[in-house]
Design an enzyme around this catalytic site. Structure first.
Site, short mmCIF file in Angstrom:
data_model
loop_
_atom_site.label_atom_id
_atom_site.label_comp_id
_atom_site.label_asym_id
_atom_site.label_seq_id
_atom_site.Cartn_x
_atom_site.Cartn_y
_atom_site.Cartn_z
N HIS A 95 0.71 -1.13 0.04
CA HIS A 95 0.00 -0.11 0.00
C HIS A 95 0.86 1.16 0.07
CE1 HIS A 95 -3.75 -2.05 1.09
NE2 HIS A 95 -3.11 -2.89 1.60
N LYS A 147 15.14 -6.30 -0.02
CA LYS A 147 15.60 -5.81 -1.05
C LYS A 147 16.34 -6.90 -1.95
CE LYS A 147 20.03 -5.95 1.91
NZ LYS A 147 20.93 -5.10 2.72
#
Length: 169
Positions: A95, A147
């Site tokens: 979101h 990541k």
């Protein structure tokens, strides 16, 4: 109409099939649901693929018991010859942050996830949206991958950190 009935039936069968007794049937059912899964992949019937996502799984890839692939409005691509252990979670939905709205979780967005060829993901790892994992990387059990991971690299932890390159001795 018929495709819709097939999808409902496929979801029903996937929920009640024995865990790995029929991996070819599991792959067929996921393909019936519209996912691009190579016929040589082996997938437990307890694997869940949910949400408005595109999923592509390469040849000879294994996805273990109770793993989940989910999110929205994005693509999850898993290469060939990957070994994904049990209870691995791969998410492509997130979101926007909304400081002004009634909820801080604002508009839903999708970020693609790409897992290269020959990758090994350990038990219970969590792969977050927007991550690319390079070829032949190893993700330690329980890791939270937030990541990108370079190819031929072993990573682990929460948050994930480089442990070493595979070829380093």
């Amino acid at each position: 109409m018929i495709r819709g009935i097939l999808r409902v039936f496929a979801r029903f069968l996937l929920r009640f099939l024995p865990l790995i007794k029929m991996p070819k049937l599991n792959v067929y059912l996921f393909r019936t649901l519209g996912y691009q899964i190579d016929k040589s992949a082996r997938i437990y019937s307890s694997v869940q693929i949910l949400g408005n996502i595109q999923v592509k799984v390469g040849a000879e890839t294994f996805i273990g018991h109770e793993s989940i692939i989910t999110g929205g409005l994005a693509k999850i691509e898993i290469g060939s010859n990957c070994d994904i252990s049990d209870r691995v979670s791969i998410f492509c939905g997130t979101h926007e942050i909304d400081c002004e709205g009634i909820r801080v979780a604002g508009k839903g967005i999708g970020e693609n996830v790409k897992i290269g060829n020959g990758v090994w993901i350990g038990y219970g790892a969590l792969i977050l949206p927007g991550v690319t994992i390079g070829n032949k990387a190893i993700i330690a059990a329980g890791s939270v991958v937030h990541k990108d991971v370079e190819e031929d690299t072993i990573v682990g932890g929460n948050p994930v950190k480089i442990i070493r390159k595979i070829h380093d001795r």
